[in-house]
Design a protein around this motif. Structure first.
Motif, PDB file in Angstrom:
ATOM      1  N   LYS A  90      14.259  13.752 -12.005  1.00 17.75           N
ATOM      2  CA  LYS A  90      14.455  12.762 -13.073  1.00 17.75           C
ATOM      3  C   LYS A  90      13.402  11.663 -13.041  1.00 17.75           C
ATOM      4  N   VAL A  91      12.946  11.291 -11.840  1.00 20.37           N
ATOM      5  CA  VAL A  91      12.031  10.146 -11.754  1.00 20.37           C
ATOM      6  C   VAL A  91      10.565  10.539 -11.638  1.00 20.37           C
ATOM      7  N   LEU A  92      10.253  11.799 -11.338  1.00 16.55           N
ATOM      8  CA  LEU A  92       8.883  12.178 -10.982  1.00 16.55           C
ATOM      9  C   LEU A  92       7.863  11.852 -12.068  1.00 16.55           C
ATOM     10  N   ALA A  93       8.247  11.993 -13.322  1.00 16.00           N
ATOM     11  CA  ALA A  93       7.299  11.727 -14.414  1.00 16.00           C
ATOM     12  C   ALA A  93       7.079  10.242 -14.652  1.00 16.00           C
ATOM     13  N   HIS A  94       7.842   9.391 -13.954  1.00 10.61           N
ATOM     14  CA  HIS A  94       7.840   7.961 -14.297  1.00 10.61           C
ATOM     15  C   HIS A  94       7.479   7.057 -13.119  1.00 10.61           C
ATOM     16  N   VAL A  95       6.919   7.618 -12.050  1.00  8.94           N
ATOM     17  CA  VAL A  95       6.639   6.810 -10.855  1.00  8.94           C
ATOM     18  C   VAL A  95       5.164   6.459 -10.721  1.00  8.94           C
ATOM     19  N   LEU A 141       7.526 -16.064  -1.205  1.00  8.95           N
ATOM     20  CA  LEU A 141       6.985 -14.752  -0.856  1.00  8.95           C
ATOM     21  C   LEU A 141       7.928 -13.692  -1.401  1.00  8.95           C
ATOM     22  N   VAL A 142       7.408 -12.781  -2.194  1.00 10.17           N
ATOM     23  CA  VAL A 142       8.225 -11.760  -2.865  1.00 10.17           C
ATOM     24  C   VAL A 142       7.573 -10.401  -2.668  1.00 10.17           C
ATOM     25  N   SER A 143       8.380  -9.399  -2.377  1.00 15.44           N
ATOM     26  CA  SER A 143       7.874  -8.032  -2.387  1.00 15.44           C
ATOM     27  C   SER A 143       8.948  -7.108  -2.935  1.00 15.44           C
ATOM     28  N   PHE A 144       8.636  -5.824  -2.987  1.00 17.29           N
ATOM     29  CA  PHE A 144       9.518  -4.884  -3.678  1.00 17.29           C
ATOM     30  C   PHE A 144       9.243  -3.464  -3.209  1.00 17.29           C
ATOM     31  N   ASP A 145      10.210  -2.607  -3.405  1.00 20.89           N
ATOM     32  CA  ASP A 145      10.010  -1.168  -3.306  1.00 20.89           C
ATOM     33  C   ASP A 145       9.646  -0.675  -4.703  1.00 20.89           C
ATOM     34  N   PRO A 146       8.402  -0.236  -4.918  1.00 16.38           N
ATOM     35  CA  PRO A 146       8.058   0.272  -6.244  1.00 16.38           C
ATOM     36  C   PRO A 146       8.945   1.448  -6.653  1.00 16.38           C
ATOM     37  N   ARG A 147       9.020   1.703  -7.934  1.00 16.74           N
ATOM     38  CA  ARG A 147       9.828   2.830  -8.427  1.00 16.74           C
ATOM     39  C   ARG A 147       9.432   4.107  -7.682  1.00 16.74           C
ATOM     40  N   GLY A 148      10.459   4.851  -7.256  1.00 10.75           N
ATOM     41  CA  GLY A 148      10.219   6.078  -6.497  1.00 10.75           C
ATOM     42  C   GLY A 148      10.032   5.864  -5.013  1.00 10.75           C
ATOM     43  N   GLY A 183       0.786  -1.222   0.000  1.00  8.66           N
ATOM     44  CA  GLY A 183       0.000   0.000   0.000  1.00  8.66           C
ATOM     45  C   GLY A 183       0.816   1.269   0.000  1.00  8.66           C
ATOM     46  N   GLY A 184       0.141   2.335   0.291  1.00  2.44           N
ATOM     47  CA  GLY A 184       0.716   3.669   0.274  1.00  2.44           C
ATOM     48  C   GLY A 184      -0.171   4.609  -0.542  1.00  2.44           C
ATOM     49  N   PRO A 185       0.236   4.939  -1.776  1.00  2.83           N
ATOM     50  CA  PRO A 185       1.504   4.541  -2.387  1.00  2.83           C
ATOM     51  C   PRO A 185       2.681   5.114  -1.606  1.00  2.83           C
ATOM     52  N   GLY A 186       3.752   4.354  -1.541  1.00  3.70           N
ATOM     53  CA  GLY A 186       4.929   4.793  -0.809  1.00  3.70           C
ATOM     54  C   GLY A 186       5.423   3.791   0.204  1.00  3.70           C
ATOM     55  N   GLY A 187       4.629   2.739   0.479  1.00  5.19           N
ATOM     56  CA  GLY A 187       5.059   1.739   1.438  1.00  5.19           C
ATOM     57  C   GLY A 187       6.155   0.847   0.862  1.00  5.19           C
ATOM     58  N   SER A 188       7.121   0.497   1.709  1.00  9.56           N
ATOM     59  CA  SER A 188       8.250  -0.324   1.287  1.00  9.56           C
ATOM     60  C   SER A 188       7.957  -1.797   1.521  1.00  9.56           C
ATOM     61  N   GLY A 189       7.951  -2.574   0.460  1.00  7.22           N
ATOM     62  CA  GLY A 189       7.818  -4.019   0.605  1.00  7.22           C
ATOM     63  C   GLY A 189       9.078  -4.657   1.145  1.00  7.22           C
ATOM     64  N   ILE A 190      10.224  -4.028   0.893  1.00  9.97           N
ATOM     65  CA  ILE A 190      11.501  -4.550   1.380  1.00  9.97           C
ATOM     66  C   ILE A 190      11.510  -4.628   2.901  1.00  9.97           C
ATOM     67  N   ASN A 236       3.098  11.311  -2.362  1.00 13.03           N
ATOM     68  CA  ASN A 236       2.794  12.498  -3.153  1.00 13.03           C
ATOM     69  C   ASN A 236       3.151  12.302  -4.619  1.00 13.03           C
ATOM     70  N   ALA A 237       4.350  11.792  -4.851  1.00 11.04           N
ATOM     71  CA  ALA A 237       4.845  11.688  -6.219  1.00 11.04           C
ATOM     72  C   ALA A 237       3.997  10.736  -7.049  1.00 11.04           C
ATOM     73  N   VAL A 238       3.643   9.580  -6.484  1.00  6.28           N
ATOM     74  CA  VAL A 238       2.836   8.618  -7.230  1.00  6.28           C
ATOM     75  C   VAL A 238       1.436   9.168  -7.459  1.00  6.28           C
ATOM     76  N   THR A 239       0.840   9.739  -6.409  1.00  8.80           N
ATOM     77  CA  THR A 239      -0.508  10.293  -6.535  1.00  8.80           C
ATOM     78  C   THR A 239      -0.567  11.359  -7.619  1.00  8.80           C
ATOM     79  N   CYS A 240       0.417  12.235  -7.630  1.00 11.91           N
ATOM     80  CA  CYS A 240       0.392  13.351  -8.581  1.00 11.91           C
ATOM     81  C   CYS A 240       0.791  12.911  -9.986  1.00 11.91           C
ATOM     82  N   ALA A 241       1.551  11.837 -10.111  1.00 10.54           N
ATOM     83  CA  ALA A 241       1.825  11.274 -11.431  1.00 10.54           C
ATOM     84  C   ALA A 241       0.596  10.558 -11.981  1.00 10.54           C
ATOM     85  N   ASP A 242      -0.271  10.093 -11.097  1.00 10.25           N
ATOM     86  CA  ASP A 242      -1.480   9.383 -11.520  1.00 10.25           C
ATOM     87  C   ASP A 242      -2.610  10.340 -11.894  1.00 10.25           C
ATOM     88  N   PHE A 243      -2.961  11.241 -10.978  1.00  9.50           N
ATOM     89  CA  PHE A 243      -4.182  12.040 -11.130  1.00  9.50           C
ATOM     90  C   PHE A 243      -3.909  13.384 -11.796  1.00  9.50           C
TER      91      PHE A 243
END
Length: 504
Positions: free
Chosen positions: A192-197, A134-141, A108-115, A372-379
């Motif tokens: 550099k990453v804000l447009a791609h998260v 069992l596998v998890s990840f830190d999503p981009r950003g 969840g989050g967006p922003g929560g670390s699976g690691i 913030n970054a994921v939300t604003c890249a989405d909406f």
């Protein structure tokens, strides 16, 4: 505030008990690397967490954790350009002879670390680990996957403490100035990453992950925002959906105003449920009116707290909201409100810090900046102070306690340096395998109605609804035997329950 209780619980445990030590994951590597589906994942022992990551991971006995980095295009529109490293963590299935494949978690989050989150709560998924890696990840950003960086730790202390419920034009201007300076700092430090998260790119990363893990289908466990990510994945790759659980479901039909208003109602409902339960078992329970008066006093005069800090109205509001994510936090809320009324803000401040991703040493994770970054890249939507001021009355009617707080949270994308992708996400997934959608009637962060909306939007025969009549955010980790039995039968044996099944 649409994020999993798992992440908040990690930080809260560390803040209130001083937990330390553990396992974390492989890092984000932005150098040119093999981003093909055939790339080989180099699994190694996990490095220790940094100061800005939660330190209570790796505590489940008998777990053996490995970390690796998946390389993905930073921009899927230019697949030969820059790359981004996606940090992964896994524990292999304990019954390899009956292994189904990998089960990918997003908490969840967006922003929560699976690691950090998966190892800390792996015991909850012991049954699932028999037949899944069992596998998890830190999503981009997020976290170790080029986590978004905006302000420094001391600056964030001031930012989160500042007045987020303006009472007049001057306070509105001050709020909007802070929001715009925050966005400018995000652009400066992570441009550099804000447009791609955004979520679509995270979903594409998951499909690349699926192939690199060697799975024909993606088996998935999404919580909170992870349900939206799972729905978007199913829309983009319907034929690749395996067994997928969506728990604590984000309503895919809501725009930011509707989402924030729904959360205001959800937190108000959860507060009422807490107050009734508390009154039946304790003699020091607050009333809603007391909480409102406390917030009003803190707006005028913050209370002393730990390490020379103070508890402001904004921090107290966040702390109270954090406590409603789980019944496990309710006793902290009772004590925290009582202490704050007596001039001691330590407990509510600790709850607020867990919401904001601040550890006991004052270091912030990327949790809220990534959100913030994921939300604003989405909406696409961007709201002015005038837009929000015109809606405050509706929010206040929905929640006398949280209404103002939630209304003004709509400033989060004001002045954001990159545009958003959608007005609402498309989760239609015709042709996908059945996906189990679990709604909790007392959920504050993702109100129950969102589960039915998600099931319907996924499509007939795809979204299968399971209802849990309970409290807190999400259902699988609630301890309810019916939910756990039904979900485990689906994920382990492929048994799809009847649509509309109820656990109470």
């Amino acid at each position: 505030m649409s994020r999993s209780v798992r992440t908040g619980a990690l930080l809260l445990a560390a803040l209130l008990t001083g937990a330390a030590g553990g396992c974390s994951g492989g890092g984000g590597d932005s150098s040119r690397a093999d981003t093909s589906a055939g790339q080989k994942l180099d699994w190694k022992s996990c490095p220790a967490p940094s100061d800005s990551e939660d330190a209570s991971t790796g505590r489940a006995p008998g777990q053996s954790w490995e970390c690796a980095t998946l390389h993905a295009p930073l921009d899927y529109g230019h697949p030969k350009g820059d790359t981004i490293g996606i940090a992964l963590i896994r524990a292999k299935a304990t019954d390899p002879d009956h292994r189904i494949g990998s089960l990918l978690f997003n908490f969840g989050g967006p922003g929560g670390s699976g690691i950090t989150t998966l190892p800390a709560f792996a015991e909850d998924y012991r049954n699932l680990r028999t037949r899944y890696d069992l596998v998890s990840f830190d999503p981009r950003g997020v976290g170790r996957s080029d986590g978004v960086k905006c302000l420094g730790d001391k600056e964030l202390d001031s930012y989160y403490a500042a007045d987020s419920t303006p009472d007049d034009a001057g306070e509105r201007r001050a709020l909007m100035d802070r929001v715009k300076k925050y966005a400018a700092a995000c652009e400066k430090n992570s441009g550099k990453v804000l447009a791609h998260v955004g979520t679509s790119n995270a979903a594409r990363d998951m499909d690349l992950m699926r192939e690199a893990l060697g799975d024909d289908k993606l088996h998935y466990f999404g919580i909170s925002y992870g349900t939206e990510l799972g729905g978007v994945y199913a829309h983009l790759f319907p034929k690749k959906v395996g067994r997928a659980l969506l728990d604590g479901v984000v309503d895919p039909t809501h725009d930011p105003v509707q989402g924030a208003l729904g959360q205001a109602k959800g937190f108000q409902l959860a507060l009422g449920n807490y107050l009734r339960a508390c009154a039946g078992s304790h003699d020091n329970c607050p009333t809603e009116q007391q909480i409102q008066r406390l917030l009003g006093r803190l707006d005028r005069r913050p209370a002393p707290a730990a390490d020379g800090r103070t508890l402001t109205e904004s921090l107290a509001s966040g702390g109270i909201a954090q406590s409603l994510y789980s019944k496990d936090f309710w006793d902290y809320l009772t004590e925290g409100v009582e202490d704050a009324e007596n001039g001691d803000g330590k407990i509510l401040l600790a709850l607020a810090d867990s919401m904001n991703g601040r550890d006991k040493d004052g270091a912030y994770s990327s949790l809220q900046s990534s959100l913030n970054a994921v939300t604003c890249a989405d909406f696409k939507q961007r709201y002015t102070a005038e837009d929000i001021a015109g809606k405050v009355g509706e929010f206040r009617a929905a929640s006398p306690v949280f209404g103002d707080f939630m209304a003004w949270s709509l400033t989060q994308c004001t002045g954001w340096p990159v545009p958003g992708e959608w007005k609402t996400p498309d989760v239609s997934a015709g042709g996908a395998a059945p996906m189990l959608v679990v709604g909790n009637t007392g959920d504050p962060a993702t109100p129950y109605a969102g589960a039915r909306k998600m099931a319907r939007r996924l499509g007939e025969g795809v979204g299968v609804e399971l209802t849990y009549k309970g409290e807190g955010h999400g259902a699988y980790n609630s301890g309810d035997a019916c939910v756990k039995r039904t979900v485990d039968a689906y994920l382990l044996d492929g048994t799809v329950p009847k649509n509309g099944t109820v656990c109470s």
